[in-house]
Every structure is written in structure tokens, then in C-alpha cells.
Design a protein around this motif. Structure first.
Motif, mmCIF file in Angstrom:
data_model
loop_
_atom_site.group_PDB
_atom_site.id
_atom_site.type_symbol
_atom_site.label_atom_id
_atom_site.label_comp_id
_atom_site.label_asym_id
_atom_site.label_seq_id
_atom_site.Cartn_x
_atom_site.Cartn_y
_atom_site.Cartn_z
ATOM 1 N N GLN A 115 0.582 -1.058 -0.190
ATOM 2 C CA GLN A 115 -0.057 -0.007 0.046
ATOM 3 C C GLN A 115 0.974 1.161 0.062
ATOM 4 O O GLN A 115 0.878 1.801 0.848
ATOM 5 N N TYR A 116 2.134 1.426 -0.573
ATOM 6 C CA TYR A 116 2.569 1.971 0.048
ATOM 7 C C TYR A 116 3.104 1.755 -1.506
ATOM 8 O O TYR A 116 4.075 1.233 -1.990
ATOM 9 N N SER A 117 3.733 3.345 -2.500
ATOM 10 C CA SER A 117 4.413 3.068 -3.918
ATOM 11 C C SER A 117 5.857 2.946 -3.488
ATOM 12 O O SER A 117 6.230 1.135 -3.845
ATOM 13 N N PRO A 118 6.594 3.631 -2.496
ATOM 14 C CA PRO A 118 8.216 3.026 -2.510
ATOM 15 C C PRO A 118 8.192 1.546 -1.520
ATOM 16 O O PRO A 118 9.431 1.421 -2.568
ATOM 17 N N TYR A 119 7.359 1.166 -1.228
ATOM 18 C CA TYR A 119 7.255 0.108 -0.416
ATOM 19 C C TYR A 119 7.215 -0.614 -2.240
ATOM 20 O O TYR A 119 7.672 -1.887 -2.162
ATOM 21 N N TYR A 120 6.266 -0.783 -2.734
ATOM 22 C CA TYR A 120 6.070 -1.443 -3.631
ATOM 23 C C TYR A 120 7.303 -1.828 -4.902
ATOM 24 O O TYR A 120 7.416 -2.553 -5.428
ATOM 25 N N ILE A 121 7.613 -0.804 -4.796
ATOM 26 C CA ILE A 121 8.761 -0.304 -6.127
ATOM 27 C C ILE A 121 9.896 -1.509 -5.502
ATOM 28 O O ILE A 121 10.174 -1.575 -6.838
ATOM 29 N N ALA A 122 10.238 -1.365 -4.426
ATOM 30 C CA ALA A 122 11.374 -1.345 -3.741
ATOM 31 C C ALA A 122 10.947 -3.242 -4.110
ATOM 32 O O ALA A 122 12.582 -3.959 -4.868
ATOM 33 N N LYS A 123 9.926 -3.958 -3.562
ATOM 34 C CA LYS A 123 9.266 -5.478 -3.256
ATOM 35 C C LYS A 123 9.659 -5.862 -5.005
ATOM 36 O O LYS A 123 10.183 -7.334 -5.355
ATOM 37 N N ALA A 124 9.283 -4.414 -6.293
ATOM 38 C CA ALA A 124 9.751 -5.365 -7.519
ATOM 39 C C ALA A 124 10.615 -5.278 -7.326
ATOM 40 O O ALA A 124 11.391 -6.573 -8.027
ATOM 41 N N GLY A 125 11.886 -4.682 -7.527
ATOM 42 C CA GLY A 125 13.069 -4.636 -7.577
ATOM 43 C C GLY A 125 13.394 -5.756 -6.945
ATOM 44 O O GLY A 125 14.150 -6.696 -7.944
ATOM 45 N N MET A 126 13.209 -5.860 -5.961
ATOM 46 C CA MET A 126 13.364 -7.707 -4.868
ATOM 47 C C MET A 126 12.966 -8.051 -6.293
ATOM 48 O O MET A 126 13.923 -9.925 -6.526
ATOM 49 N N GLN A 127 11.645 -8.879 -6.957
ATOM 50 C CA GLN A 127 11.640 -10.181 -7.160
ATOM 51 C C GLN A 127 12.394 -9.782 -8.687
ATOM 52 O O GLN A 127 12.960 -11.372 -8.863
ATOM 53 N N MET A 128 12.638 -9.227 -9.557
ATOM 54 C CA MET A 128 13.779 -9.231 -10.731
ATOM 55 C C MET A 128 15.325 -9.542 -10.220
ATOM 56 O O MET A 128 15.793 -10.228 -10.676
ATOM 57 N N MET A 129 15.906 -8.730 -9.162
ATOM 58 C CA MET A 129 16.840 -8.567 -8.310
ATOM 59 C C MET A 129 17.287 -10.313 -8.252
ATOM 60 O O MET A 129 18.120 -10.782 -8.756
ATOM 61 N N THR A 130 16.163 -10.642 -7.945
ATOM 62 C CA THR A 130 16.410 -12.750 -7.673
ATOM 63 C C THR A 130 16.356 -12.541 -8.374
ATOM 64 O O THR A 130 17.193 -14.069 -8.610
ATOM 65 N N LYS A 131 15.613 -12.796 -9.309
ATOM 66 C CA LYS A 131 15.473 -13.492 -11.017
ATOM 67 C C LYS A 131 17.300 -13.269 -11.847
ATOM 68 O O LYS A 131 17.740 -14.180 -11.960
ATOM 69 N N CYS A 132 17.756 -12.485 -11.396
ATOM 70 C CA CYS A 132 18.822 -11.501 -12.417
ATOM 71 C C CYS A 132 20.005 -12.946 -11.776
ATOM 72 O O CYS A 132 21.132 -13.477 -12.050
ATOM 73 N N MET A 133 19.656 -12.950 -10.254
ATOM 74 C CA MET A 133 21.103 -13.639 -9.282
ATOM 75 C C MET A 133 20.475 -14.523 -9.197
ATOM 76 O O MET A 133 21.551 -15.549 -9.655
ATOM 77 N N ALA A 134 19.574 -15.576 -9.625
ATOM 78 C CA ALA A 134 19.499 -17.031 -9.802
ATOM 79 C C ALA A 134 20.161 -17.530 -11.480
ATOM 80 O O ALA A 134 20.973 -18.215 -11.564
ATOM 81 N N LEU A 135 19.980 -16.492 -11.858
ATOM 82 C CA LEU A 135 20.085 -16.757 -13.321
ATOM 83 C C LEU A 135 22.326 -17.000 -13.492
ATOM 84 O O LEU A 135 22.118 -17.788 -14.249
ATOM 85 N N GLU A 136 22.348 -15.633 -13.233
ATOM 86 C CA GLU A 136 23.845 -15.552 -13.405
ATOM 87 C C GLU A 136 24.342 -16.663 -11.757
ATOM 88 O O GLU A 136 25.779 -17.253 -12.441
ATOM 89 N N LEU A 137 24.048 -16.596 -10.882
ATOM 90 C CA LEU A 137 24.733 -17.183 -10.040
ATOM 91 C C LEU A 137 24.611 -18.749 -10.011
ATOM 92 O O LEU A 137 25.459 -19.880 -9.442
ATOM 93 N N GLY A 138 23.315 -19.416 -11.078
ATOM 94 C CA GLY A 138 23.488 -20.636 -10.767
ATOM 95 C C GLY A 138 24.336 -21.586 -11.295
ATOM 96 O O GLY A 138 24.544 -23.096 -10.875
ATOM 97 N N PRO A 139 25.195 -21.501 -12.575
ATOM 98 C CA PRO A 139 26.154 -21.900 -12.697
ATOM 99 C C PRO A 139 27.644 -22.215 -11.813
ATOM 100 O O PRO A 139 27.557 -23.400 -11.552
ATOM 101 N N HIS A 140 27.067 -21.826 -10.543
ATOM 102 C CA HIS A 140 27.820 -21.831 -9.337
ATOM 103 C C HIS A 140 27.723 -22.868 -8.476
ATOM 104 O O HIS A 140 27.812 -22.593 -7.387
ATOM 105 N N ASN A 141 25.840 -23.214 -9.003
ATOM 106 C CA ASN A 141 25.129 -24.298 -7.418
ATOM 107 C C ASN A 141 25.005 -22.681 -6.226
ATOM 108 O O ASN A 141 24.781 -23.041 -5.101
ATOM 109 N N ILE A 142 24.788 -22.000 -6.855
ATOM 110 C CA ILE A 142 24.223 -20.773 -5.881
ATOM 111 C C ILE A 142 22.362 -20.525 -6.403
ATOM 112 O O ILE A 142 22.669 -20.560 -7.002
ATOM 113 N N ARG A 143 21.824 -20.488 -4.674
ATOM 114 C CA ARG A 143 20.466 -20.987 -4.863
ATOM 115 C C ARG A 143 19.863 -19.853 -4.960
ATOM 116 O O ARG A 143 20.274 -19.715 -3.677
ATOM 117 N N VAL A 144 19.269 -18.661 -5.839
ATOM 118 C CA VAL A 144 18.503 -17.672 -4.705
ATOM 119 C C VAL A 144 16.844 -17.915 -4.895
ATOM 120 O O VAL A 144 16.469 -17.925 -6.207
#
Length: 234
Positions: A134-163
Motif C-alpha cells: 500500500q505504499y508506492s515506495p514499498y511496492y517499488i522496492a519489492k518489485a525490484g527485489m523480485q527482478m533482482m532475485t531472478k537476475c541473481m538466480a540466472l547468473e549464480l546458478g552455474p556456481h550452484n548458488i540458489r536464490v
């Protein structure tokens, strides 16, 4: 299947914001499973099996110094986060946006980057867990976290790192939950839209965290685990 009470025996696990609320529950759950927990938080708290390092997570350099001082960790739970007083998008002040993004997005990025690099350098496996939590800054931050998680998972997967990330609904048995949703008249709306008819509890969030950190979720990465009683289905 991991044996109850020993899933994280001897593991050093960093949890941010573990002095209260959901983070405290996560720390207690991990300790009950044999982990040695390091808590990064502004507030010091005495908990068996938990070592608290007082640090302002929005201070990039100070946080990195603390990470260097504690040495390597086996797992990471980026839990720390803040909310803010409700305000319409057009009335939201820059200071609020800066504070929320610094805590809820930049701090997890900073810590996740540092810990992941250390794991890669050591050739170790890191089941990293980003929660955002309910709060635009909060939701913007959480949306960023979702995409950051996918980016980290993609790049770190070959190192057997799960995100992964979890997305809890309203967690009622926390200070923030009580502050915003203890009024039954206000709570009636979201409860009526929730198929299970109630709010989430800290214990239910902790269960999800322990699952994602354990070998039971060894093939799970880049995922968002929703714990909202079906609210998003309505």
C-alpha cells in the motif's frame, strides 16, 4: 529428507533484521535446527545461538566492513525491511522513497553481492534466500527485489548458488502487522478476500524460510514463494 533439529547443524547463517518480528522468528527457527546465526541489525538483542552485529544496513561501506569482519557465511537471509506511513503517489516525499529503497532494495543487493562473490571465490555452495520481506515506495522496492532475485538466480546458478524470495501476505503477529491490521473493521476487507480467511503468522513464514534454505528445495531457484492464504487468487 533432513532430520528435524539438525538441518543446519554447524552452519553459519547471516540474517538481517533478526532483532524482532519475522527476522527474530527466522533466527530462532534456524537455531532450533542447529545453525549459528549472525544478526545484522541496528538494535542489539540477546538470543541463544545468535550473535548481533549492530550496523546501519543503508550504509554501504559500513555494512561491507561488517561482512568482512565476520568472515564467510554458509547461507544468507535478507530479511530486513521497513514500511512507511501511507501516502498517495503524488504526495510521497523523496526522503521516504530514498529511505525505503535504501533499506528494502539497495541493502539486500549490497549484502547479496558481497556474500555471493565470497562463495564463488571459495568454490562453495550458497543457498541464498532473499526476502524481501500500500505504499508506492514499498511496492517499488519489492518489485525490484523480485527482478533482482531472478537476475541473481540466472547468473549464480552455474556456481550452484540458489536464490529465492518469499512473498508473505499480512503477517499479523508482528509490530507492523498489529499497528496496521489489529482493527477488525479495517482487517475485514483483506480477510474477506483471502480464501483461507485469516492472516499469515510468523511461524508460517519461518517454515517457508527453513524449506528454501534446506536441501529439500535443492532444485528451487529464481522462485517466488507466496504465503498469503490465497489472497492473490481473489
Amino acid at each position: 529428507m533432513d532430520k528435524k533439529g539438525s538441518r543446519f547443524s554447524g552452519k553459519r547463517i547471516l540474517v538481517t533484521g533478526a532483532s524482532n518480528g519475522i527476522g527474530k522468528g527466522i533466527a530462532e527457527g534456524l537455531v532450533s535446527e542447529g545453525a549459528n546465526v549472525i544478526n545484522f541489525d541496528l538494535k542489539k538483542v540477546d538470543m541463544p545461538g545468535v550473535t548481533t552485529i549492530q550496523v546501519d544496513l543503508t550504509d554501504w561501506d559500513a555494512t561491507r566492513k561488517c561482512l568482512k569482519d565476520i568472515g564467510s557465511v554458509d547461507m544468507l537471509v535478507n530479511n530486513a525491511g521497513i514500511a512507511h506511513p501511507p501516502a498517495d503517489f503524488v504526495d510521497t516525499e523523496k526522503a521516504i522513497l530514498d529511505k525505503v529503497l535504501a533499506t528494502d532494495l539497495m541493502a539486500p543487493f549490497n549484502i547479496g553481492q558481497y556474500v555471493a562473490k565470497d562463495m564463488i571465490d571459495r568454490g562453495k555452495v550458497l543457498p541464498a534466500f532473499c526476502t524481501a520481506s500500500q505504499y508506492s515506495p514499498y511496492y517499488i522496492a519489492k518489485a525490484g527485489m523480485q527482478m533482482m532475485t531472478k537476475c541473481m538466480a540466472l547468473e549464480l546458478g552455474p556456481h550452484n548458488i540458489r536464490v529465492n524470495t518469499i512473498n508473505p501476505g499480512i503477517v499479523i503477529d508482528t509490530g507492523i502487522g498489529q499497528e496496521h491490521w489489529s482493527d477488525e473493521r479495517k482487517a475485514a476487507g483483506p480477510k474477506s478476500r483471502t480464501p483461507l480467511g485469516r492472516f499469515t503468522t510468523v511461524k508460517e513464514v519461518v517454515g517457508a524460510v527453513l524449506y528454501l534454505l534446506s536441501d529439500d528445495s535443492s532444485m528451487t531457484t529464481g522462485s517466488a514463494l507466496i504465503i498469503d492464504g490465497g489472497y492473490l487468487c481473489s
